[in-house]
Design a protein around this motif. Structure first.
Motif, PDB file in Angstrom:
ATOM      1  N   SER A 116       0.662  -1.140   0.086  1.00 50.18           N
ATOM      2  CA  SER A 116       0.199   0.026  -0.116  1.00 50.18           C
ATOM      3  C   SER A 116       0.782   1.217   0.144  1.00 50.18           C
ATOM      4  CB  SER A 116      -0.868   0.066   1.279  1.00 50.18           C
ATOM      5  OG  SER A 116      -0.272  -0.150   2.350  1.00 50.18           O
ATOM      6  N   ARG A 117       2.270   1.308   0.090  1.00 48.22           N
ATOM      7  CA  ARG A 117       2.930   2.469   0.374  1.00 48.22           C
ATOM      8  C   ARG A 117       4.040   2.242  -1.057  1.00 48.22           C
ATOM      9  NH1 ARG A 117       6.010   4.529   4.420  1.00 48.22           N
ATOM     10  NH2 ARG A 117       5.183   6.459   4.028  1.00 48.22           N
ATOM     11  N   GLY A 118       3.553   1.629  -1.957  1.00 46.22           N
ATOM     12  CA  GLY A 118       4.292   1.862  -3.279  1.00 46.22           C
ATOM     13  C   GLY A 118       5.720   1.015  -3.245  1.00 46.22           C
ATOM     14  N   ILE A 119       5.665  -0.010  -2.495  1.00 47.23           N
ATOM     15  CA  ILE A 119       6.883  -0.764  -2.372  1.00 47.23           C
ATOM     16  C   ILE A 119       6.891  -2.339  -2.752  1.00 47.23           C
ATOM     17  CG2 ILE A 119       8.717  -1.600  -0.637  1.00 47.23           C
ATOM     18  CD1 ILE A 119       7.715   0.808   0.947  1.00 47.23           C
ATOM     19  N   GLY A 120       7.934  -2.656  -3.442  1.00 46.35           N
ATOM     20  CA  GLY A 120       7.756  -4.073  -3.928  1.00 46.35           C
ATOM     21  C   GLY A 120       8.626  -4.814  -3.050  1.00 46.35           C
ATOM     22  N   CYS A 121       8.178  -6.149  -3.016  1.00 47.25           N
ATOM     23  CA  CYS A 121       9.113  -6.973  -2.115  1.00 47.25           C
ATOM     24  C   CYS A 121       9.209  -8.386  -2.638  1.00 47.25           C
ATOM     25  CB  CYS A 121       8.394  -7.243  -0.593  1.00 47.25           C
ATOM     26  SG  CYS A 121       8.435  -5.711   0.382  1.00 47.25           S
ATOM     27  N   LEU A 122      10.322  -9.031  -2.572  1.00 48.00           N
ATOM     28  CA  LEU A 122      10.582 -10.326  -3.299  1.00 48.00           C
ATOM     29  C   LEU A 122      10.939 -11.351  -1.983  1.00 48.00           C
ATOM     30  CD1 LEU A 122      12.856 -10.347  -6.133  1.00 48.00           C
ATOM     31  CD2 LEU A 122      10.617 -11.326  -5.870  1.00 48.00           C
ATOM     32  N   HIS A 123      10.043 -12.305  -1.641  1.00 44.19           N
ATOM     33  CA  HIS A 123      10.561 -13.232  -0.563  1.00 44.19           C
ATOM     34  C   HIS A 123      11.092 -14.361  -1.301  1.00 44.19           C
ATOM     35  CE1 HIS A 123       7.551 -10.811   2.299  1.00 44.19           C
ATOM     36  NE2 HIS A 123       6.966 -10.491   1.155  1.00 44.19           N
ATOM     37  N   VAL A 124      11.695 -15.160  -0.337  1.00 45.01           N
ATOM     38  CA  VAL A 124      12.385 -16.479  -0.960  1.00 45.01           C
ATOM     39  C   VAL A 124      12.193 -17.555   0.174  1.00 45.01           C
ATOM     40  CG1 VAL A 124      14.682 -16.084   0.643  1.00 45.01           C
ATOM     41  CG2 VAL A 124      14.508 -17.533  -1.601  1.00 45.01           C
ATOM     42  N   GLY A 125      11.916 -18.751  -0.500  1.00 45.85           N
ATOM     43  CA  GLY A 125      11.263 -19.803   0.290  1.00 45.85           C
ATOM     44  C   GLY A 125      11.411 -21.055  -0.450  1.00 45.85           C
ATOM     45  N   PRO A 149       3.268 -22.541   5.147  1.00 47.71           N
ATOM     46  CA  PRO A 149       3.358 -21.611   4.027  1.00 47.71           C
ATOM     47  C   PRO A 149       3.575 -20.258   4.765  1.00 47.71           C
ATOM     48  CG  PRO A 149       1.336 -22.954   4.167  1.00 47.71           C
ATOM     49  CD  PRO A 149       1.946 -23.414   5.363  1.00 47.71           C
ATOM     50  N   PHE A 150       4.102 -19.098   3.840  1.00 49.31           N
ATOM     51  CA  PHE A 150       4.540 -18.078   4.636  1.00 49.31           C
ATOM     52  C   PHE A 150       3.085 -17.229   4.165  1.00 49.31           C
ATOM     53  CE2 PHE A 150       8.627 -18.945   5.265  1.00 49.31           C
ATOM     54  CZ  PHE A 150       9.472 -18.750   4.330  1.00 49.31           C
ATOM     55  N   PRO A 151       2.479 -16.731   5.083  1.00 48.74           N
ATOM     56  CA  PRO A 151       1.273 -15.977   4.858  1.00 48.74           C
ATOM     57  C   PRO A 151       1.787 -14.835   4.074  1.00 48.74           C
ATOM     58  CG  PRO A 151       1.994 -15.680   7.373  1.00 48.74           C
ATOM     59  CD  PRO A 151       2.953 -16.736   6.709  1.00 48.74           C
ATOM     60  N   THR A 152       0.555 -14.173   3.415  1.00 54.23           N
ATOM     61  CA  THR A 152       0.973 -13.317   2.183  1.00 54.23           C
ATOM     62  C   THR A 152       1.514 -12.081   2.674  1.00 54.23           C
ATOM     63  OG1 THR A 152      -1.029 -14.125   1.185  1.00 54.23           O
ATOM     64  CG2 THR A 152      -0.242 -11.898   0.420  1.00 54.23           C
ATOM     65  N   GLY A 153       1.028 -11.549   4.286  1.00 51.64           N
ATOM     66  CA  GLY A 153       1.630 -10.206   4.619  1.00 51.64           C
ATOM     67  C   GLY A 153       3.067 -10.384   5.302  1.00 51.64           C
ATOM     68  N   MET A 154       3.618 -11.701   5.420  1.00 50.44           N
ATOM     69  CA  MET A 154       4.888 -11.693   5.994  1.00 50.44           C
ATOM     70  C   MET A 154       6.065 -10.854   5.327  1.00 50.44           C
ATOM     71  SD  MET A 154       7.076 -15.063   6.862  1.00 50.44           S
ATOM     72  CE  MET A 154       8.606 -15.334   6.184  1.00 50.44           C
ATOM     73  N   GLN A 155       6.548 -10.124   6.372  1.00 55.16           N
ATOM     74  CA  GLN A 155       7.471  -8.978   6.049  1.00 55.16           C
ATOM     75  C   GLN A 155       9.194  -9.487   6.137  1.00 55.16           C
ATOM     76  OE1 GLN A 155       6.445  -5.354   7.511  1.00 55.16           O
ATOM     77  NE2 GLN A 155       4.847  -5.115   5.806  1.00 55.16           N
ATOM     78  N   ARG A 156       9.288 -10.634   6.697  1.00 54.82           N
ATOM     79  CA  ARG A 156      10.429 -11.154   7.174  1.00 54.82           C
ATOM     80  C   ARG A 156      11.289 -11.802   5.733  1.00 54.82           C
ATOM     81  NH1 ARG A 156       9.797 -14.733  11.643  1.00 54.82           N
ATOM     82  NH2 ARG A 156       7.338 -14.755  10.869  1.00 54.82           N
ATOM     83  N   LEU A 157      12.479 -11.743   5.900  1.00 58.65           N
ATOM     84  CA  LEU A 157      13.327 -12.485   4.682  1.00 58.65           C
ATOM     85  C   LEU A 157      12.855 -11.986   3.378  1.00 58.65           C
ATOM     86  CD1 LEU A 157      13.482 -16.109   5.960  1.00 58.65           C
ATOM     87  CD2 LEU A 157      15.512 -14.470   5.836  1.00 58.65           C
ATOM     88  N   ALA A 158      12.593 -10.673   3.259  1.00 62.26           N
ATOM     89  CA  ALA A 158      12.256 -10.236   1.881  1.00 62.26           C
ATOM     90  C   ALA A 158      13.228  -9.105   1.499  1.00 62.26           C
ATOM     91  CB  ALA A 158      10.908  -9.572   2.123  1.00 62.26           C
ATOM     92  N   GLY A 159      13.395  -8.934   0.132  1.00 58.67           N
ATOM     93  CA  GLY A 159      14.083  -7.874  -0.262  1.00 58.67           C
ATOM     94  C   GLY A 159      13.169  -7.039  -0.883  1.00 58.67           C
ATOM     95  N   CYS A 160      13.000  -5.603  -0.331  1.00 61.53           N
ATOM     96  CA  CYS A 160      12.077  -4.443  -0.833  1.00 61.53           C
ATOM     97  C   CYS A 160      12.738  -3.408  -1.263  1.00 61.53           C
ATOM     98  CB  CYS A 160      11.169  -4.236   0.525  1.00 61.53           C
ATOM     99  SG  CYS A 160      10.528  -5.660   1.297  1.00 61.53           S
ATOM    100  N   ALA A 161      12.008  -2.739  -2.332  1.00 60.75           N
ATOM    101  CA  ALA A 161      12.488  -1.462  -2.813  1.00 60.75           C
ATOM    102  C   ALA A 161      11.230  -0.910  -3.243  1.00 60.75           C
ATOM    103  CB  ALA A 161      13.340  -1.779  -4.133  1.00 60.75           C
ATOM    104  N   GLU A 162      11.475   0.569  -3.411  1.00 59.65           N
ATOM    105  CA  GLU A 162      10.446   1.429  -4.035  1.00 59.65           C
ATOM    106  C   GLU A 162      10.233   0.913  -5.363  1.00 59.65           C
ATOM    107  OE1 GLU A 162      11.592   5.648  -3.334  1.00 59.65           O
ATOM    108  OE2 GLU A 162      10.926   5.922  -5.393  1.00 59.65           O
TER     109      GLU A 162
END
Lengths: 425, 186
Positions: A116-125, A149-162
Motif C-alpha cells: 500500500s506504500r508503493g513498495i515491492g518485495c521479493l520473498h524467498v522460500g 506456508p508463508f502468509p501473504t503479509g509476512m515481511q521477514r526474509l524479503a528484499g524490498c524496494a520502492e
C-alpha cells in the motif's frame, strides 16, 4: 592496568562471578569433545533422515502441510500507511522460477508482492503446491517434517524496494547463511555463528544455504554466477520481472551471516559476475556490485515533486516531557506542509548534543497529510546540555531503513523544514 | 609477573573474580569500539558489551585457547551475534545476564561520554588512514564538507578560496577514493 571504560559493568561482572563461586550449581559443566561430536552427528543424521523423508514425500507429491508461519511474539502487525505498508490484494505472485536445493526436496522459489506504500518485495522460500514457505527441519517447527506456508503479509526474509515509475520492481538481496528449512526463527544456528549461548543448537555445516535473489526488470535476459564448483553458470532470468535466484551451500570461510542488499539494486555480495540484457549488452559485476556504470534498461524513474524550501518551511518546537513507561523523552513537533503519500518521501529529524561527537536521527516512516502536526519522539533519557537539530523533507533518496530506491536513484530532493534548539537541565 | 593467557584467565574465573576482571579489562575497549560502530547509541553499547561478557563467562568452557590464542575474535563473534539478534528482535537480549543473576546497571554521564569518546577515537584513526593518500587540499576539503557537514561558502572562507574550488577539491578527492576502492576490489 588501565581504568575500564564502564566501571559499573566491571563491578557487576565481578559481583556476579563472586556469587557464582558460592553457587557451584551455576557452573557450566565442561563439555567433553566426544559428547559434543556425537550430538552433532546425531543432529546431522536426524536432519538427513528428515530431508530424505521430505524429498521422498515431495517426489510422490505428498508433503504434509502444517500451520502457516506466524510472526514472533510482540511483533507489530503491518499497517497500510506505515513502514512497508500492507500487501495490496491480488498482487502476491509466486514466480515460475524454481531452483533445486543441493540436497533435494521442494525447490526454492520467489514470491513478489506490492504494498500500500508503493513498495515491492521479493520473498524467498521453498515451494510446495505453488505456495512459498518453510520446512519443519533444522529444528524449525520442532522438526515436524511439514511444510509451513508463508502468509501473504509476512515481511521477514524479503528484499524490498520502492517501485519505479511504471510500478516495476528492481531490487537484489542476499542472505549469507540460512538453514535449508528456509527460515531462521526457531531453527538451528549456522555453525560458525558464535552465539555465546551454550544452549544454542548448531546446524550441520552442509545444511546451511547462501541465497542471492532479485529482480532486474523485463529486459534482463540472464545472469552469470560462480557456482560451488568454481565454474561459471548461466541462469536465464524469469520474465517478466527479470527474477533471479541462486541457492548454494554456505561457505563458512565467507564469514557472512546476515541479510544484505536492503532491496536496492547493487548486486554486491553476490556470486554474480555478469548480467546480460535483451539488446545483447552486458555488465560485469564484482563482489562490490556493478564494475562500472550500468544503465538498467526498462527502469522508469518516479517523477520528483516540484517543491521548494518555501513550500515546506515551518516552525519546529522541541521539549522534554515524562511519558509513562519511558521516563523523560525529547519530543519534536512541526507542521508538515508537504504530504507524504507513500514510501518515496519522508521527513527526517536529527538531534545533536552540543559538544558530543555523535548524533541521533529518525525518520517518519508513515503517510502524513499536508498540514498535519507531526510529533517525533527520541526515546532514552536526554542528557544535560544543549541539543540542536534539523527537520528535512526528503524524496528520491533512501526513505526507509527496510527498503532501497532502485538502480538509478532519481534526483534526490532534500528541503529544510526548520531547526530547533533545546536546553536540557 | 608473567602475563596470563586468556584461556588461563577464563579457566581460573570460577574461583578467582580478579581473573575475569583482568580478562574483561583486556578486551573491553575492543568490544566497546565494535559495538559502538554498529549500534551507535552509547547506552546500547553498554548493553551489548554487558551481554557479550555475560555470555563469554557462561560459555567460557567452549573457548579453546590452544597455543596461546587470543579470545578477542571469539568475543567479537559473540558480540556480533548479540547485535544481529537485536536487529531481528528489536531489543538487546539479556537472557544470559538474567540466568547469571546479574543486576541491571545504571551508568553515569561520564561513563557514556567515555564510551562515546572511545568509539569516535577509533573511527578517527580509520578515517585518517582512509584519507592519508589524498593531496592535502583534497583531504581537508573532504574532511570539512563530508565528515563535518560544513557549508561550501563557510569552508571557502576558512580555506581562503572560492566555493567553486572547494567543490572541485571534494569532487576530485571523492573520485580518487572511489577509484582506489575499485582497484582494491579487482
Amino acid at each position: 592496568m588501565t581504568n575500564s571504560l564502564i566501571p559499573e559493568l566491571e563491578r557487576e561482572l565481578a559481583a556476579m562471578v563472586a556469587r557464582q563461586a558460592v553457587a557451584p550449581a551455576a557452573r557450566p559443566a565442561r563439555v567433553r569433545r566426544s559428547r559434543r561430536l556425537s550430538r552433532r552427528a546425531a543432529l546431522a543424521f536426524i536432519t538427513l533422515l528428515l530431508l530424505l523423508a521430505t524429498a521422498a514425500l515431495a517426489a510422490t507429491g505428498v508433503i504434509p502441510v502444517g500451520a502457516p508461519v506466524s510472526d514472533p511474539p510482540g511483533a507489530r502487525p503491518p499497517r497500510p500507511n506505515e513502514g512497508l505498508g500492507t500487501v495490496v490484494a491480488g498482487t502476491a505472485k509466486v514466480l515460475p522460477l524454481r531452483v533445486a536445493d543441493p540436497d533435494g526436496g521442494p525447490p526454492w522459489g520467489l514470491r513478489l508482492t506490492a504494498t500500500s506504500r508503493g513498495i515491492g518485495c521479493l520473498h524467498v522460500g521453498r515451494v510446495v503446491d505453488g505456495r512459498l514457505g518453510a520446512l519443519g527441519t533444522d529444528d524449525a517447527f520442532n522438526n515436524d517434517g511439514r511444510f509451513h506456508p508463508f502468509p501473504t503479509g509476512m515481511q521477514r526474509l524479503a528484499g524490498c524496494a520502492e517501485l519505479d515509475g511504471a510500478g516495476q520492481l528492481f531490487a537484489s538481496s542476499t542472505i549469507g547463511a540460512l538453514p535449508a528449512a528456509a527460515i531462521s526463527d526457531g531453527a538451528c544456528y549456522p555453525p560458525h555463528e558464535i552465539t555465546g549461548d551454550p544452549t544454542a543448537r548448531i546446524c550441520p555445516a552442509a545444511d546451511v544455504r547462501e541465497i542471492a535473489f532479485g529482480a532486474l526488470g523485463p529486459q534482463a535476459r540472464s545472469i552469470t554466477y560462480t557456482g560451488e564448483d568454481g565454474r561459471d553458470h548461466v541462469q536465464r532470468t524469469g520474465a517478466p520481472y527479470g527474477a533471479f535466484l541462486i541457492v548454494l551451500r554456505h561457505d563458512p570461510r565467507s564469514g557472512d551471516f546476515g541479510m544484505s542488499g536492503g532491496g536496492a539494486l547493487s548486486l554486491a555480495n553476490t556470486p554474480i559476475t555478469r548480467v546480460t540484457w535483451a539488446d545483447g549488452h552486458s555488465c560485469a559485476v564484482t563482489p562490490r556490485g556493478f564494475a562500472g556504470p550500468c544503465p538498467i534498461p526498462g527502469y522508469k524513474p518516479r517523477p520528483v515533486p516540484r517543491l521548494t524550501t518555501a513550500d515546506v518551511r515551518s516552525p519546529v518546537r522541541a521539549h522534554v516531557e515524562r511519558r509513562p513507561g519511558h521516563g523523560r523523552v525529547v519530543v519534536i513537533r512541526f507542521r508538515a506542509r508537504a504530504a507524504v503519500t507513500d514510501g518515496s518521501s519522508a521527513y527526517t529529524i536529527t538531534r545533536r548534543l552540543h559538544g558530543a561527537h555523535t548524533w541521533g536521527s529518525g525518520m517518519t516512516e508513515r503517510n502524513i497529510r499536508a498540514g498535519e502536526i507531526v510529533e517525533y519522539v527520541f526515546y532514552g533519557p536526554p542528557r544535560h546540555g544543549v541539543y540542536t537539530g534539523t527537520i528535512t523533507y526528503t524524496t528520491g533518496g533512501p526513505t526507509g531503513y527496510l527498503y532501497g530506491t532502485g538502480p538509478q536513484a532519481r534526483r534526490s530532493l532534500k528541503l529544510v523544514v526548520g531547526h530547533y534548539t533545546l536546553r536540557v537541565r | 609477573m608473567a602475563l596470563r593467557s586468556d584461556a588461563e584467565l577464563l579457566d581460573r574465573s570460577d574461583r578467582d573474580a580478579g581473573a575475569f576482571t583482568e580478562f574483561y579489562r583486556r578486551h573491553e575497549r575492543a568490544l566497546v569500539v565494535y559495538a559502538g560502530r554498529t549500534v551507535r547509541d552509547p547506552e546500547l553499547v553498554v548493553d551489548v558489551v554487558a551481554e557479550t561478557f555475560a555470555r563469554a563467562y557462561e560459555s567460557r568452557a567452549a573457548f579453546r585457547g590452544d597455543g596461546g590464542r587470543s579470545a578477542r575474535g571469539w568475543l567479537l563473534g559473540i558480540a556480533r551475534h548479540v547485535v544481529l539478534a537485536a536487529w531481528r528482535t528489536g531489543r538487546i537480549q539479556s537472557d544470559v545476564r538474567e540466568r547469571l543473576g546479574m543486576q541491571a546497571i545504571t551508568v553515569t554521564d561520564e561513563t557514556l561520554r567515555g564510551v562515546e569518546h572511545a568509539v569516535v577515537e577509533s573511527e578517527g584513526a580509520v578515517v585518517d588512514a582512509w584519507l592519508a593518500d589524498l593531496p592535502a587540499d583534497q583531504r581537508e576539503a573532504i574532511r570539512r564538507r563530508v565528515l563535518q557537514d560544513g557549508d561550501y561558502d563557510e569552508i571557502a572562507r576558512e580555506l581562503r578560496c572560492s566555493a567553486a574550488v572547494v567543490r572541485q577539491r571534494v569532487s576530485r578527492g571523492l573520485g580518487a577514493l572511489r577509484r582506489a576502492a575499485m582497484e582494491d576490489a579487482s
